[in-house]
Write a protein that holds these residues in place. Structure first.
Motif, mmCIF file in Angstrom:
data_model
loop_
_atom_site.group_PDB
_atom_site.id
_atom_site.type_symbol
_atom_site.label_atom_id
_atom_site.label_comp_id
_atom_site.label_asym_id
_atom_site.label_seq_id
_atom_site.Cartn_x
_atom_site.Cartn_y
_atom_site.Cartn_z
ATOM 1 N N SER A 145 0.835 -1.213 0.000
ATOM 2 C CA SER A 145 0.000 0.000 0.000
ATOM 3 C C SER A 145 0.865 1.256 0.000
ATOM 4 N N ASP A 200 0.703 2.717 -6.142
ATOM 5 C CA ASP A 200 -0.612 3.345 -6.324
ATOM 6 C C ASP A 200 -1.405 2.560 -7.358
ATOM 7 N N ALA A 237 -11.895 7.669 5.344
ATOM 8 C CA ALA A 237 -10.905 7.897 4.281
ATOM 9 C C ALA A 237 -11.569 8.471 3.032
ATOM 10 N N PHE A 261 -10.830 12.017 2.251
ATOM 11 C CA PHE A 261 -9.527 12.170 1.613
ATOM 12 C C PHE A 261 -9.626 11.822 0.125
ATOM 13 N N GLN A 282 -9.352 14.097 -3.768
ATOM 14 C CA GLN A 282 -8.439 13.756 -4.866
ATOM 15 C C GLN A 282 -9.181 13.644 -6.201
ATOM 16 N N ARG A 334 -6.967 7.588 -8.694
ATOM 17 C CA ARG A 334 -6.289 7.856 -7.421
ATOM 18 C C ARG A 334 -7.232 7.714 -6.215
ATOM 19 N N THR A 348 -6.919 5.105 -3.140
ATOM 20 C CA THR A 348 -6.972 5.517 -1.725
ATOM 21 C C THR A 348 -7.983 4.671 -0.962
ATOM 22 N N LYS A 373 -6.652 1.205 -0.514
ATOM 23 C CA LYS A 373 -5.622 1.192 0.534
ATOM 24 C C LYS A 373 -6.283 1.181 1.914
ATOM 25 N N ALA A 374 -7.342 2.005 2.059
ATOM 26 C CA ALA A 374 -8.043 2.073 3.356
ATOM 27 C C ALA A 374 -8.664 0.722 3.698
#
Lengths: 212, 243
Positions: free
Chosen positions: B37, B41, B78, B81, B85, B92, B96, B99-100
């Protein structure tokens, strides 16, 4: 408020800096709290209470923190240890990345510190008034949470929230701030009221947990 | 029932090859998944990691639906966030969110297959004081949840939530205050009990991270190798697994 960012989003230098700062302040706090084992038990109780508060979903991306209450009850150094343990346990069920524990602990500790010192200052300023604890707890919680929301936005801005070249960085941070700030401020008001009522209740029944 | 309560139940009462494996092998696997992570990306690499974690969850006899439900809570935070983006692309923010979810799932997996005292022994390695606070936090958490649930039922059955909203808010605040007072009273009782037994700020906890490996560790190590492969592949062949 703490940073609900998953692992791998913030740059390595930033979260490493968070861990470095945490290591430095933890080192100092562990020396300062030596021999005060009773507060250590309180710190564990406060961490457990914070865990209960932070794991209750409120339907919006916000939850209660109780970090200011932790600062008021535990003092600056035990509050750091309590904040660290809480953030570590939260990270074990994915609430904030494990790499963000350092930054999150520093942010929540700053909340505890600001809250504690404003609470003390207001308590002294309104020494003769019976309502001083209620007002001091509410105002200190609101100010601490509002400032920490700004700090979180500052950290995200420093990280370069969107390193993409085709978008101006300011645009992303503006969006982030415009979503985060209103939620954080409404949450701060709610938490200020709750903290104030808890402190009032504790004083009313004559407990000595909160001194002042 | 609270998330931590169930996680603790899964870690202590379920039986699977992954539960029997050492904490060390699972932590190595988690570190590699988190490493992916951090270093990539690539949505494809993150999706592959997601599938590997789901397989691990299934093999640990955990409910993937419940784990995903829990992982959505941190992912929800998240999302702020991720939304910020959005102006650049949809990839992206998707990365994210993945990843969360991956981070949350892997941490939930570790916590649901390894008893908390073993995880806290990592903190004990930093400092005994911190280890003690963590261990007592774990103990108090379940005591408080139990106390809060009993008192809340009592308050409700006596009409504490009836009447106007003003009365309800005051009753709820008094309830929270009472829970706080009970929590600290409980902690004082625990302190007195520990003091009688010679407590001097140190609790000896025998649960340590087991560094002895067994056949049960083959499975976590196999998954760790998969995470490592995904990480290396996504770094070496960036043009094949684009962000």
């Amino acid at each position: 408020m703490h940073i609900h960012v998953p692992d791998g989003v913030l740059p390595v230098w930033l979260w490493s800096l968070g861990y470095l700062l945490l290591a430095f302040f933890l080192f100092i706090s562990l020396r300062k709290v030596r021999g005060d084992e009773k507060r250590g038990i309180y710190a564990a109780a406060m961490s457990a209470a914070m865990l209960v508060a932070m794991s209750i979903p409120l339907g919006v991306p916000y939850h209660m923190n109780l970090t200011v209450l932790a600062g008021i009850i535990l003092g600056p150094w035990w509050a750091l240890i309590s904040d660290f343990v809480t953030n570590f346990v939260l990270a074990t069920f994915g609430h904030g990345g494990i790499t963000i524990v350092g930054l999150n602990t520093i942010v929540t500790w700053i909340e505890s510190l600001i809250g504690l010192y404003i609470f003390k200052m207001l308590g002294r300023a309104f020494k003769q008034k019976s309502w001083r604890f209620a007002v001091a707890a509410g105002v200190s919680t609101f100010i601490a949470l509002a400032l920490s929301a700004l700090l979180v936005i500052g950290i995200v801005a420093a990280s370069g929230v969107n390193p993409s070249e085709e978008v101006h960085e300011n645009e992303s941070i503006t969006i982030f701030a415009s979503i985060t700030l209103p939620i954080a401020l409404i949450g701060a008001v709610v938490e200020a009221i709750v903290t104030s009522l808890i402190v009032t209740y504790m004083r009313k029944i004559g407990t000595t947990i909160i001194k002042g | 029932m609270s998330t931590i309560y169930l996680i603790d139940h899964y870690a202590n009462n379920l039986n699977s090859p992954i539960h029997r494996a050492s904490a060390l092998s699972k932590i190595i696997g988690a570190a590699l998944a988190i490493g992916t992570s951090i270093l990539t990306d690539s949505v494809i690499a993150l999706m592959v990691d997601f599938l590997i974690i789901l397989m691990m969850i299934l093999l640990a006899r955990l409910s993937p639906f419940r784990m995903l439900k829990w992982a959505i809570y941190p992912a929800f935070f998240a999302s702020i966030f991720a939304v910020s983006q959005l102006p650049s692309s949809f990839i992206r923010p998707l990365a994210t969110m993945l990843k969360a979810i991956n981070s949350a799932l892997i941490m939930l997996f570790i916590a649901s297959t390894t008893p908390y005292p073993e995880l806290f022994s990592i903190l004990g390695g930093i400092s005994q004081t911190i280890g003690n606070v963590a261990f007592l936090t774990y103990r108090f958490f379940f005591l408080f949840i139990d106390q809060a649930s009993k008192r809340f039922t009592a308050m409700k059955s006596r009409g504490g939530l009836a009447g106007g909203w003003k009365k309800r808010i005051i009753n709820m605040a008094n309830f929270m205050g009472l829970i706080f007072v009970i929590s600290f009273e409980t902690s004082e009782n625990v302190y007195s009990a520990l003091k009688i037994r010679g407590y001097d700020g140190k609790i000896v906890c025998n649960r340590k991270i087991d560094i002895r490996l067994s056949w049960n560790d083959l499975l976590p190590f196999a998954f760790a190798s998969c995470f490592l492969l995904v990480m290396v592949f996504s770094l070496l062949f960036k043009e094949l697994v684009p962000a």
